[in-house]
Design an enzyme around this catalytic site. Structure first.
Site, PDB file in Angstrom:
ATOM      1  N   HIS A 121      17.676 -74.412  88.721  1.00 51.81           N
ATOM      2  CA  HIS A 121      18.921 -75.086  88.356  1.00 51.81           C
ATOM      3  C   HIS A 121      18.620 -76.172  87.331  1.00 51.81           C
ATOM      4  O   HIS A 121      17.487 -76.298  86.861  1.00 51.81           O
ATOM      5  CB  HIS A 121      19.633 -75.622  89.601  1.00 51.81           C
ATOM      6  CG  HIS A 121      18.784 -76.491  90.465  1.00 51.81           C
ATOM      7  ND1 HIS A 121      18.798 -77.857  90.387  1.00 51.81           N
ATOM      8  CD2 HIS A 121      17.862 -76.175  91.416  1.00 51.81           C
ATOM      9  CE1 HIS A 121      17.928 -78.361  91.261  1.00 51.81           C
ATOM     10  NE2 HIS A 121      17.345 -77.357  91.901  1.00 51.81           N
ATOM     11  N   ALA A 122      19.610 -76.960  86.964  1.00 47.67           N
ATOM     12  CA  ALA A 122      19.523 -77.879  85.823  1.00 47.67           C
ATOM     13  C   ALA A 122      18.315 -78.824  85.842  1.00 47.67           C
ATOM     14  O   ALA A 122      17.590 -78.913  84.855  1.00 47.67           O
ATOM     15  CB  ALA A 122      20.812 -78.678  85.700  1.00 47.67           C
TER      16      ALA A 122
END
Length: 85
Positions: A15-16
């Protein structure tokens, strides 16, 4: 060219936050660094390319490095993956 395989253990996949850290880490190397997931691949130095792969928990990825510092790139990225993903 050097290559490593890794199974993503983070329950949220890539994820980010970890993607940003991975891109930053890969950017430290002169070698070309690619992230391969299934039939797709991305330049490991580009955040949107890495995020666009949609890598989930339990997925197997490969990282390849090709260039003058490929040995240290693969070694340090393996350590990064084990500590963060």
């Amino acid at each position: 060219m050097k290559e490593l395989s890794y199974i993503i253990k983070d329950e949220n996949g890539i994820h980010a936050r970890p993607a940003g850290l991975l891109v930053k880490k890969a950017g430290n190397f002169k070698s070309s660094v690619k992230l391969i997931y299934g039939e797709k691949s991305a330049d490991c130095k580009k955040l949107f390319a890495v995020m666009g792969l949609g890598i989930k928990c339990g997925s197997e990825i490969k990282i390849t490095a090709d260039g003058e510092d490929e040995e240290s790139a693969v070694s340090e990225l393996k350590k990064f993956l084990e500590e963060n993903l």
